[in-house]
Design a protein around this motif. Structure first.
Motif, PDB file in Angstrom:
ATOM      1  N   HIS A 109      25.561  45.878 -18.517  1.00  0.00           N
ATOM      2  CA  HIS A 109      25.619  46.951 -17.512  1.00  0.00           C
ATOM      3  C   HIS A 109      24.524  47.989 -17.771  1.00  0.00           C
ATOM      4  CE1 HIS A 109      27.796  48.350 -14.027  1.00  0.00           C
ATOM      5  NE2 HIS A 109      27.713  49.587 -14.473  1.00  0.00           N
ATOM      6  N   LEU A 110      23.298  47.499 -17.874  1.00  0.00           N
ATOM      7  CA  LEU A 110      22.161  48.353 -18.183  1.00  0.00           C
ATOM      8  C   LEU A 110      21.439  48.778 -16.914  1.00  0.00           C
ATOM      9  CD1 LEU A 110      20.572  46.477 -21.216  1.00  0.00           C
ATOM     10  CD2 LEU A 110      21.943  48.561 -21.274  1.00  0.00           C
ATOM     11  N   PRO A 111      21.122  50.042 -16.797  1.00  0.00           N
ATOM     12  CA  PRO A 111      20.271  50.465 -15.678  1.00  0.00           C
ATOM     13  C   PRO A 111      18.878  49.881 -15.824  1.00  0.00           C
ATOM     14  CG  PRO A 111      20.599  52.274 -17.216  1.00  0.00           C
ATOM     15  CD  PRO A 111      21.513  51.177 -17.657  1.00  0.00           C
ATOM     16  N   VAL A 112      18.303  49.486 -14.701  1.00  0.00           N
ATOM     17  CA  VAL A 112      16.958  48.909 -14.675  1.00  0.00           C
ATOM     18  C   VAL A 112      16.051  49.871 -13.921  1.00  0.00           C
ATOM     19  CG1 VAL A 112      15.536  46.971 -13.930  1.00  0.00           C
ATOM     20  CG2 VAL A 112      17.878  46.564 -14.756  1.00  0.00           C
ATOM     21  N   TYR A 113      15.109  50.460 -14.628  1.00  0.00           N
ATOM     22  CA  TYR A 113      14.155  51.384 -14.020  1.00  0.00           C
ATOM     23  C   TYR A 113      12.979  50.571 -13.501  1.00  0.00           C
ATOM     24  CZ  TYR A 113      16.803  55.301 -15.889  1.00  0.00           C
ATOM     25  OH  TYR A 113      17.794  56.207 -16.152  1.00  0.00           O
ATOM     26  N   ILE A 114      12.812  50.596 -12.188  1.00  0.00           N
ATOM     27  CA  ILE A 114      11.851  49.717 -11.534  1.00  0.00           C
ATOM     28  C   ILE A 114      11.396  50.368 -10.232  1.00  0.00           C
ATOM     29  CG2 ILE A 114      13.716  48.436 -10.379  1.00  0.00           C
ATOM     30  CD1 ILE A 114      12.026  45.882 -10.722  1.00  0.00           C
ATOM     31  N   THR A 115      10.136  50.224  -9.871  1.00  0.00           N
ATOM     32  CA  THR A 115       9.676  50.798  -8.617  1.00  0.00           C
ATOM     33  C   THR A 115      10.087  49.898  -7.458  1.00  0.00           C
ATOM     34  OG1 THR A 115       7.534  49.692  -8.605  1.00  0.00           O
ATOM     35  CG2 THR A 115       7.675  51.790  -9.800  1.00  0.00           C
ATOM     36  N   PRO A 116      10.288  50.453  -6.275  1.00  0.00           N
ATOM     37  CA  PRO A 116      10.690  49.634  -5.126  1.00  0.00           C
ATOM     38  C   PRO A 116       9.754  48.467  -4.832  1.00  0.00           C
ATOM     39  CG  PRO A 116      11.089  51.942  -4.651  1.00  0.00           C
ATOM     40  CD  PRO A 116      10.349  51.904  -5.961  1.00  0.00           C
ATOM     41  N   PRO A 117       8.422  48.645  -4.856  1.00  0.00           N
ATOM     42  CA  PRO A 117       7.557  47.478  -4.610  1.00  0.00           C
ATOM     43  C   PRO A 117       7.728  46.387  -5.664  1.00  0.00           C
ATOM     44  CG  PRO A 117       6.326  49.512  -4.333  1.00  0.00           C
ATOM     45  CD  PRO A 117       7.624  49.886  -4.966  1.00  0.00           C
ATOM     46  N   THR A 118       7.914  46.776  -6.912  1.00  0.00           N
ATOM     47  CA  THR A 118       8.109  45.789  -7.975  1.00  0.00           C
ATOM     48  C   THR A 118       9.415  45.041  -7.779  1.00  0.00           C
ATOM     49  OG1 THR A 118       6.810  47.100  -9.543  1.00  0.00           O
ATOM     50  CG2 THR A 118       8.316  45.470 -10.472  1.00  0.00           C
ATOM     51  N   LEU A 119      10.464  45.748  -7.410  1.00  0.00           N
ATOM     52  CA  LEU A 119      11.760  45.115  -7.163  1.00  0.00           C
ATOM     53  C   LEU A 119      11.654  44.122  -6.014  1.00  0.00           C
ATOM     54  CD1 LEU A 119      14.832  44.953  -7.715  1.00  0.00           C
ATOM     55  CD2 LEU A 119      15.110  46.838  -6.077  1.00  0.00           C
ATOM     56  N   GLN A 120      10.987  44.520  -4.947  1.00  0.00           N
ATOM     57  CA  GLN A 120      10.865  43.654  -3.774  1.00  0.00           C
ATOM     58  C   GLN A 120      10.034  42.415  -4.076  1.00  0.00           C
ATOM     59  OE1 GLN A 120       8.997  45.505  -0.400  1.00  0.00           O
ATOM     60  NE2 GLN A 120       9.531  43.862   0.990  1.00  0.00           N
ATOM     61  N   ARG A 121       8.878  42.595  -4.701  1.00  0.00           N
ATOM     62  CA  ARG A 121       7.990  41.463  -4.982  1.00  0.00           C
ATOM     63  C   ARG A 121       8.557  40.545  -6.058  1.00  0.00           C
ATOM     64  NH1 ARG A 121       2.561  41.909  -3.589  1.00  0.00           N
ATOM     65  NH2 ARG A 121       2.381  39.868  -4.591  1.00  0.00           N
ATOM     66  N   GLY A 122       9.326  41.112  -6.984  1.00  0.00           N
ATOM     67  CA  GLY A 122       9.891  40.307  -8.049  1.00  0.00           C
ATOM     68  C   GLY A 122      11.089  39.485  -7.637  1.00  0.00           C
TER      69      GLY A 122
END
Length: 278
Positions: free
Chosen positions: A75-88
């Motif tokens: 249950h770890l928070p994932v710090y990620i930018t929106p473009p990175t989340l979308q492309r990944g």
């Protein structure tokens, strides 16, 4: 309070870096499986209970493959930018996704994590520096060119993970097609040994104690060559080549105090202590 760092894996087959203090830690990227991450941390005496977040540098698979399982299990928070989340294409529980921006500081207990943009062929790539009570560690990999932001952050680090991806001659003479060679050295790819060494020699601060050379190419570099190259210019800095096959040791970064049994290399000697730091 000081920092403890380790490379859990470093290379195109998976990247994961641990930075923490006595109470909390973060992972920078998680490109190896959850099971392998757990195994390697266990061998190092590191506890997943101390890990409070994962920070994602960019969406390439060798940096994100392990994130969905690790984040869900712990249950770890994932710090990620929106473009990175979308492309990944990461499938994450919405409540675990936290966006961050360039030059913002995220506070995780006594850890202060800051991001800055880097040159790499990804949608929204960032490098990170982690600070705890004046001790700073940088994670600088997957970088196409040395920029002013990198110079500024590197020159403040007590320790750093720094990319030394390829040897120029090995890349030239190797079997990669021309377009791939051009991508690697084209300003949006990776740092060469020469570029990394120039940054180190010109901008290492006098208080830097450890440099972990990271993300070495399997085909276009040689760990022994890199070790020798940097050892000749180390100036008292401990030079470690991070492996693509195994975890590094845990390195203690900070002022030495009597309560820690520190070997000359700067590695914590767990056998000399009866307390658990992690």
């Amino acid at each position: 309070m000081s920092l403890f760092i380790a490379s859990l894996n470093s290379g195109s087959n998976g990247n994961c870096y641990y930075v923490g203090n006595e109470h909390e830690a973060v992972l920078i990227d998680a490109g190896i499986s959850c099971r392998e991450t757990e195994r390697r941390m266990l061998r190092l005496g590191l506890s997943m209970k101390k890990v409070k977040a994962i920070f994602v540098s960019h969406e390439h698979s060798d940096h994100i493959n392990g994130i969905p399982v690790i984040a869900k299990k712990y249950h770890l928070p994932v710090y990620i930018t929106p473009p990175t989340l979308q492309r990944g294409g990461l499938q994450l529980e919405q409540e675990l996704v936290i966006s961050f921006g360039a030059f913002e500081t995220v506070v995780i207990g006594d850890l202060h994590v800051s991001a800055f943009p880097k040159q790499h062929d990804a949608s929204n790539p960032h490098s990170f520096s982690i600070t705890c009570r004046g001790i700073k560690v940088g994670v600088f990999t997957d970088i196409g060119v040395v920029c002013e932001n990198l110079i500024s952050h590197f020159s403040q680090c007590h320790a750093a993970f720094l990319e030394a991806n390829y040897d120029d001659e090995m890349l030239d003479k190797g079997g990669y097609p021309y377009h791939l060679k051009r991508r690697i050295r084209g300003g949006q790819g990776h740092l060469s040994n020469k570029q990394a060494l120039e940054l180190f020699v010109a901008h290492k601060p006098p208080f830097m104690t450890h440099l972990l050379l990271s993300h070495l190419s399997k085909n276009n570099n040689d760990p022994q060559l890199v070790q020798q190259l940097f050892d000749e210019c180390a100036g008292g800095v401990n030079i470690i080549v991070a492996s693509r096959y195994a975890e590094s040791e845990v390195y203690y970064i900070g002022q030495r105090v009597e309560s820690y049994a520190i070997q000359q290399s700067g590695v914590v000697d767990f056998k000399a202590q009866q307390i658990s730091l992690f």
